[in-house]
Design a protein around this motif. Structure first.
Motif, PDB file in Angstrom:
ATOM      1  N   ARG A  96       0.817  -1.225   0.000  1.00  0.00           N
ATOM      2  CA  ARG A  96       0.000   0.000   0.000  1.00  0.00           C
ATOM      3  C   ARG A  96       0.847   1.270   0.000  1.00  0.00           C
ATOM      4  NH1 ARG A  96      -3.757  -3.049   3.626  1.00  0.00           N
ATOM      5  NH2 ARG A  96      -2.480  -2.325   5.354  1.00  0.00           N
ATOM      6  N   ARG A  97       2.155   1.090   0.168  1.00  0.00           N
ATOM      7  CA  ARG A  97       3.087   2.218   0.140  1.00  0.00           C
ATOM      8  C   ARG A  97       4.309   1.802  -0.663  1.00  0.00           C
ATOM      9  NH1 ARG A  97       1.970   6.399   3.590  1.00  0.00           N
ATOM     10  NH2 ARG A  97       4.127   7.100   3.527  1.00  0.00           N
ATOM     11  N   ILE A  98       5.120   2.773  -1.040  1.00  0.00           N
ATOM     12  CA  ILE A  98       6.328   2.508  -1.821  1.00  0.00           C
ATOM     13  C   ILE A  98       7.473   3.319  -1.213  1.00  0.00           C
ATOM     14  CG2 ILE A  98       6.046   4.305  -3.560  1.00  0.00           C
ATOM     15  CD1 ILE A  98       6.554   1.970  -5.599  1.00  0.00           C
ATOM     16  N   PRO A  99       8.672   2.742  -1.145  1.00  0.00           N
ATOM     17  CA  PRO A  99       9.797   3.510  -0.583  1.00  0.00           C
ATOM     18  C   PRO A  99      10.049   4.798  -1.366  1.00  0.00           C
ATOM     19  CG  PRO A  99      10.386   1.191  -0.813  1.00  0.00           C
ATOM     20  CD  PRO A  99       9.077   1.390  -1.525  1.00  0.00           C
ATOM     21  N   GLY A 100      10.603   5.775  -0.688  1.00  0.00           N
ATOM     22  CA  GLY A 100      10.826   7.082  -1.309  1.00  0.00           C
ATOM     23  C   GLY A 100      12.118   7.201  -2.087  1.00  0.00           C
ATOM     24  N   LEU A 101      12.974   6.192  -2.022  1.00  0.00           N
ATOM     25  CA  LEU A 101      14.259   6.213  -2.702  1.00  0.00           C
ATOM     26  C   LEU A 101      14.301   5.080  -3.719  1.00  0.00           C
ATOM     27  CD1 LEU A 101      17.180   7.428  -2.765  1.00  0.00           C
ATOM     28  CD2 LEU A 101      17.791   5.650  -1.093  1.00  0.00           C
ATOM     29  N   ALA A 102      14.772   5.382  -4.927  1.00  0.00           N
ATOM     30  CA  ALA A 102      14.788   4.368  -5.978  1.00  0.00           C
ATOM     31  C   ALA A 102      15.871   4.666  -7.002  1.00  0.00           C
ATOM     32  CB  ALA A 102      13.432   4.315  -6.682  1.00  0.00           C
ATOM     33  N   GLY A 103      16.158   3.668  -7.817  1.00  0.00           N
ATOM     34  CA  GLY A 103      17.030   3.865  -8.962  1.00  0.00           C
ATOM     35  C   GLY A 103      16.266   4.562 -10.076  1.00  0.00           C
ATOM     36  N   ASP A 104      16.961   4.879 -11.151  1.00  0.00           N
ATOM     37  CA  ASP A 104      16.366   5.639 -12.254  1.00  0.00           C
ATOM     38  C   ASP A 104      15.119   4.985 -12.843  1.00  0.00           C
ATOM     39  OD1 ASP A 104      18.230   7.740 -12.171  1.00  0.00           O
ATOM     40  OD2 ASP A 104      19.627   6.643 -13.452  1.00  0.00           O
ATOM     41  N   ASP A 105      15.197   3.685 -13.166  1.00  0.00           N
ATOM     42  CA  ASP A 105      14.066   3.003 -13.807  1.00  0.00           C
ATOM     43  C   ASP A 105      12.840   2.977 -12.904  1.00  0.00           C
ATOM     44  OD1 ASP A 105      15.513   2.523 -16.113  1.00  0.00           O
ATOM     45  OD2 ASP A 105      16.054   0.465 -15.555  1.00  0.00           O
ATOM     46  N   MET A 106      13.056   2.621 -11.649  1.00  0.00           N
ATOM     47  CA  MET A 106      11.944   2.557 -10.696  1.00  0.00           C
ATOM     48  C   MET A 106      11.323   3.943 -10.525  1.00  0.00           C
ATOM     49  SD  MET A 106      10.226   0.685  -8.480  1.00  0.00           S
ATOM     50  CE  MET A 106       9.524   0.693  -6.845  1.00  0.00           C
ATOM     51  N   ALA A 107      12.158   4.958 -10.357  1.00  0.00           N
ATOM     52  CA  ALA A 107      11.641   6.321 -10.166  1.00  0.00           C
ATOM     53  C   ALA A 107      10.824   6.763 -11.378  1.00  0.00           C
ATOM     54  CB  ALA A 107      12.792   7.283  -9.900  1.00  0.00           C
ATOM     55  N   GLU A 108      11.308   6.460 -12.574  1.00  0.00           N
ATOM     56  CA  GLU A 108      10.573   6.837 -13.784  1.00  0.00           C
ATOM     57  C   GLU A 108       9.250   6.077 -13.885  1.00  0.00           C
ATOM     58  OE1 GLU A 108      10.994   6.759 -18.647  1.00  0.00           O
ATOM     59  OE2 GLU A 108      12.776   6.433 -17.427  1.00  0.00           O
ATOM     60  N   ASN A 109       9.268   4.778 -13.584  1.00  0.00           N
ATOM     61  CA  ASN A 109       8.040   3.983 -13.621  1.00  0.00           C
ATOM     62  C   ASN A 109       7.005   4.507 -12.628  1.00  0.00           C
ATOM     63  OD1 ASN A 109       9.710   0.762 -14.061  1.00  0.00           O
ATOM     64  ND2 ASN A 109       9.176   2.282 -15.588  1.00  0.00           N
ATOM     65  N   VAL A 110       7.456   4.829 -11.415  1.00  0.00           N
ATOM     66  CA  VAL A 110       6.546   5.327 -10.382  1.00  0.00           C
ATOM     67  C   VAL A 110       5.980   6.683 -10.784  1.00  0.00           C
ATOM     68  CG1 VAL A 110       6.431   6.135  -7.984  1.00  0.00           C
ATOM     69  CG2 VAL A 110       7.547   3.963  -8.516  1.00  0.00           C
ATOM     70  N   ARG A 111       6.816   7.542 -11.359  1.00  0.00           N
ATOM     71  CA  ARG A 111       6.352   8.847 -11.843  1.00  0.00           C
ATOM     72  C   ARG A 111       5.288   8.657 -12.916  1.00  0.00           C
ATOM     73  NH1 ARG A 111      10.367  10.249 -14.558  1.00  0.00           N
ATOM     74  NH2 ARG A 111      11.749  10.715 -12.834  1.00  0.00           N
ATOM     75  N   ASN A 112       5.545   7.778 -13.888  1.00  0.00           N
ATOM     76  CA  ASN A 112       4.608   7.560 -14.982  1.00  0.00           C
ATOM     77  C   ASN A 112       3.324   6.868 -14.535  1.00  0.00           C
ATOM     78  OD1 ASN A 112       6.441   8.724 -16.753  1.00  0.00           O
ATOM     79  ND2 ASN A 112       7.273   6.763 -17.426  1.00  0.00           N
ATOM     80  N   HIS A 113       3.442   5.951 -13.606  1.00  0.00           N
ATOM     81  CA  HIS A 113       2.283   5.153 -13.190  1.00  0.00           C
ATOM     82  C   HIS A 113       1.435   5.841 -12.113  1.00  0.00           C
ATOM     83  CE1 HIS A 113       0.191   1.298 -13.127  1.00  0.00           C
ATOM     84  NE2 HIS A 113       0.130   1.401 -11.819  1.00  0.00           N
ATOM     85  N   PHE A 114       2.110   6.468 -11.153  1.00  0.00           N
ATOM     86  CA  PHE A 114       1.393   7.054  -9.999  1.00  0.00           C
ATOM     87  C   PHE A 114       1.489   8.573  -9.922  1.00  0.00           C
ATOM     88  CE2 PHE A 114       2.687   2.790  -8.269  1.00  0.00           C
ATOM     89  CZ  PHE A 114       1.413   2.256  -8.181  1.00  0.00           C
ATOM     90  N   GLY A 115       2.376   9.184 -10.713  1.00  0.00           N
ATOM     91  CA  GLY A 115       2.576  10.622 -10.617  1.00  0.00           C
ATOM     92  C   GLY A 115       3.319  11.034  -9.361  1.00  0.00           C
ATOM     93  N   ILE A 116       4.124  10.131  -8.821  1.00  0.00           N
ATOM     94  CA  ILE A 116       4.880  10.382  -7.588  1.00  0.00           C
ATOM     95  C   ILE A 116       6.351  10.539  -7.946  1.00  0.00           C
ATOM     96  CG2 ILE A 116       5.615   9.396  -5.385  1.00  0.00           C
ATOM     97  CD1 ILE A 116       2.943   7.830  -5.365  1.00  0.00           C
ATOM     98  N   GLU A 117       6.966  11.577  -7.394  1.00  0.00           N
ATOM     99  CA  GLU A 117       8.393  11.789  -7.593  1.00  0.00           C
ATOM    100  C   GLU A 117       9.172  11.136  -6.463  1.00  0.00           C
ATOM    101  OE1 GLU A 117      10.015  13.229 -10.131  1.00  0.00           O
ATOM    102  OE2 GLU A 117       8.148  13.742 -11.178  1.00  0.00           O
ATOM    103  N   LEU A 118      10.039  10.189  -6.787  1.00  0.00           N
ATOM    104  CA  LEU A 118      10.888   9.548  -5.804  1.00  0.00           C
ATOM    105  C   LEU A 118      12.285  10.178  -5.838  1.00  0.00           C
ATOM    106  CD1 LEU A 118      10.038   5.768  -6.394  1.00  0.00           C
ATOM    107  CD2 LEU A 118       8.993   7.358  -4.770  1.00  0.00           C
ATOM    108  N   ASP A 119      12.981  10.081  -4.731  1.00  0.00           N
ATOM    109  CA  ASP A 119      14.380  10.490  -4.701  1.00  0.00           C
ATOM    110  C   ASP A 119      15.187   9.444  -5.452  1.00  0.00           C
ATOM    111  OD1 ASP A 119      13.798  12.729  -3.142  1.00  0.00           O
ATOM    112  OD2 ASP A 119      14.109  11.634  -1.257  1.00  0.00           O
ATOM    113  N   ILE A 120      16.189   9.892  -6.212  1.00  0.00           N
ATOM    114  CA  ILE A 120      17.026   8.984  -6.990  1.00  0.00           C
ATOM    115  C   ILE A 120      18.264   8.617  -6.164  1.00  0.00           C
ATOM    116  CG2 ILE A 120      18.349   8.687  -9.132  1.00  0.00           C
ATOM    117  CD1 ILE A 120      15.375   9.037  -9.645  1.00  0.00           C
ATOM    118  N   ALA A 121      18.535   7.320  -6.103  1.00  0.00           N
ATOM    119  CA  ALA A 121      19.713   6.832  -5.371  1.00  0.00           C
ATOM    120  C   ALA A 121      20.962   7.115  -6.148  1.00  0.00           C
ATOM    121  CB  ALA A 121      19.574   5.336  -5.130  1.00  0.00           C
TER     122      ALA A 121
END
Length: 121
Positions: A96-121
Protein backbone atom coordinates in the motif's frame (compact mmCIF):
# COMPACT_ATOMS: atom_id res chain seq x y z
CA UNK A 1 3.26 -24.12 -1.12
CA UNK A 2 5.84 -21.94 -2.88
CA UNK A 3 4.49 -22.78 -6.31
CA UNK A 4 0.90 -22.06 -5.19
CA UNK A 5 2.03 -18.65 -3.88
CA UNK A 6 3.35 -17.64 -7.28
CA UNK A 7 7.00 -18.54 -6.89
CA UNK A 8 8.47 -19.91 -10.13
CA UNK A 9 10.15 -22.77 -8.35
CA UNK A 10 9.72 -24.33 -4.97
CA UNK A 11 11.82 -22.70 -2.25
CA UNK A 12 12.24 -23.41 1.41
CA UNK A 13 10.74 -20.91 3.84
CA UNK A 14 14.25 -20.21 5.12
CA UNK A 15 15.51 -19.51 1.59
CA UNK A 16 12.61 -17.16 0.93
CA UNK A 17 13.37 -15.40 4.22
CA UNK A 18 16.81 -14.61 2.80
CA UNK A 19 15.25 -13.33 -0.42
CA UNK A 20 12.99 -11.03 1.60
CA UNK A 21 15.91 -9.56 3.52
CA UNK A 22 17.93 -9.06 0.33
CA UNK A 23 14.97 -7.30 -1.30
CA UNK A 24 14.49 -5.02 1.73
CA UNK A 25 18.20 -4.18 1.75
CA UNK A 26 18.01 -3.41 -2.00
CA UNK A 27 15.10 -1.05 -1.31
CA UNK A 28 17.05 0.69 1.45
CA UNK A 29 19.79 1.47 -1.07
CA UNK A 30 17.26 2.59 -3.71
CA UNK A 31 15.58 -0.25 -5.61
CA UNK A 32 17.34 -0.47 -8.98
CA UNK A 33 14.81 -2.50 -10.98
CA UNK A 34 11.51 -1.52 -12.56
CA UNK A 35 8.17 -1.07 -10.84
CA UNK A 36 7.04 -4.37 -12.38
CA UNK A 37 10.08 -6.16 -10.92
CA UNK A 38 9.53 -4.48 -7.55
CA UNK A 39 5.93 -5.67 -7.41
CA UNK A 40 6.99 -9.16 -8.52
CA UNK A 41 9.53 -9.34 -5.72
CA UNK A 42 6.85 -8.42 -3.19
CA UNK A 43 5.44 -11.90 -3.86
CA UNK A 44 8.21 -13.11 -1.54
CA UNK A 45 6.42 -11.39 1.36
CA UNK A 46 3.08 -12.92 0.35
CA UNK A 47 4.74 -16.35 0.43
CA UNK A 48 6.13 -15.65 3.90
CA UNK A 49 2.67 -14.66 5.10
CA UNK A 50 1.37 -18.00 3.88
CA UNK A 51 4.08 -19.75 5.89
CA UNK A 52 3.26 -17.69 8.99
CA UNK A 53 -0.46 -18.45 8.63
CA UNK A 54 -0.02 -22.21 8.08
CA UNK A 55 -1.30 -24.08 11.16
CA UNK A 56 0.99 -27.07 10.57
CA UNK A 57 4.07 -24.88 10.33
CA UNK A 58 3.08 -22.91 13.43
CA UNK A 59 3.34 -26.16 15.42
CA UNK A 60 7.01 -26.70 14.50
CA UNK A 61 9.84 -25.84 16.90
CA UNK A 62 11.34 -23.34 14.43
CA UNK A 63 8.15 -21.33 13.93
CA UNK A 64 8.78 -18.88 16.76
CA UNK A 65 12.28 -18.06 15.50
CA UNK A 66 10.98 -17.81 11.93
CA UNK A 67 8.16 -15.42 12.89
CA UNK A 68 10.65 -13.27 14.83
CA UNK A 69 12.97 -13.09 11.81
CA UNK A 70 10.11 -12.08 9.51
CA UNK A 71 9.09 -9.41 12.03
CA UNK A 72 12.69 -8.12 12.25
CA UNK A 73 12.95 -7.75 8.46
CA UNK A 74 9.41 -6.38 8.23
CA UNK A 75 10.35 -3.62 10.70
CA UNK A 76 13.13 -2.49 8.35
CA UNK A 77 10.73 -2.48 5.39
CA UNK A 78 7.97 -0.68 7.32
CA UNK A 79 10.45 2.08 8.16
CA UNK A 80 11.21 2.48 4.44
CA UNK A 81 7.53 2.55 3.57
CA UNK A 82 6.70 5.00 6.35
CA UNK A 83 9.26 7.38 4.85
CA UNK A 84 7.86 6.71 1.36
CA UNK A 85 4.56 7.31 -0.41
CA UNK A 86 1.10 5.74 -0.39
CA UNK A 87 0.05 4.05 -3.63
CA UNK A 88 -3.41 2.88 -4.66
CA UNK A 89 -4.48 -0.71 -5.09
CA UNK A 90 -2.54 -2.54 -2.41
CA UNK A 91 -4.21 -5.17 -0.28
CA UNK A 92 -1.49 -5.85 2.30
CA UNK A 93 0.56 -3.39 4.34
CA UNK A 94 3.65 -4.08 2.21
CA UNK A 95 2.01 -3.06 -1.06
CA UNK A 96 0.00 0.00 0.00
CA UNK A 97 3.09 2.22 0.14
CA UNK A 98 6.33 2.51 -1.82
CA UNK A 99 9.80 3.51 -0.58
CA UNK A 100 10.83 7.08 -1.31
CA UNK A 101 14.26 6.21 -2.70
CA UNK A 102 14.79 4.37 -5.98
CA UNK A 103 17.03 3.86 -8.96
CA UNK A 104 16.37 5.64 -12.25
CA UNK A 105 14.07 3.00 -13.81
CA UNK A 106 11.94 2.56 -10.70
CA UNK A 107 11.64 6.32 -10.17
CA UNK A 108 10.57 6.84 -13.78
CA UNK A 109 8.04 3.98 -13.62
CA UNK A 110 6.55 5.33 -10.38
CA UNK A 111 6.35 8.85 -11.84
CA UNK A 112 4.61 7.56 -14.98
CA UNK A 113 2.28 5.15 -13.19
CA UNK A 114 1.39 7.05 -10.00
CA UNK A 115 2.58 10.62 -10.62
CA UNK A 116 4.88 10.38 -7.59
CA UNK A 117 8.39 11.79 -7.59
CA UNK A 118 10.89 9.55 -5.80
CA UNK A 119 14.38 10.49 -4.70
CA UNK A 120 17.03 8.98 -6.99
CA UNK A 121 19.71 6.83 -5.37
Amino acid sequence: MAVRAGRRQASTPFGVLGLWETFVDDCREGYDGTLYEYRDQLSVRRFLQGVLDDSVIRDTPESEWFAAEVARIDAKFRALLDAGHPVPGGTAWWDRRIPGLAGDDMAENVRNHFGIELDIA
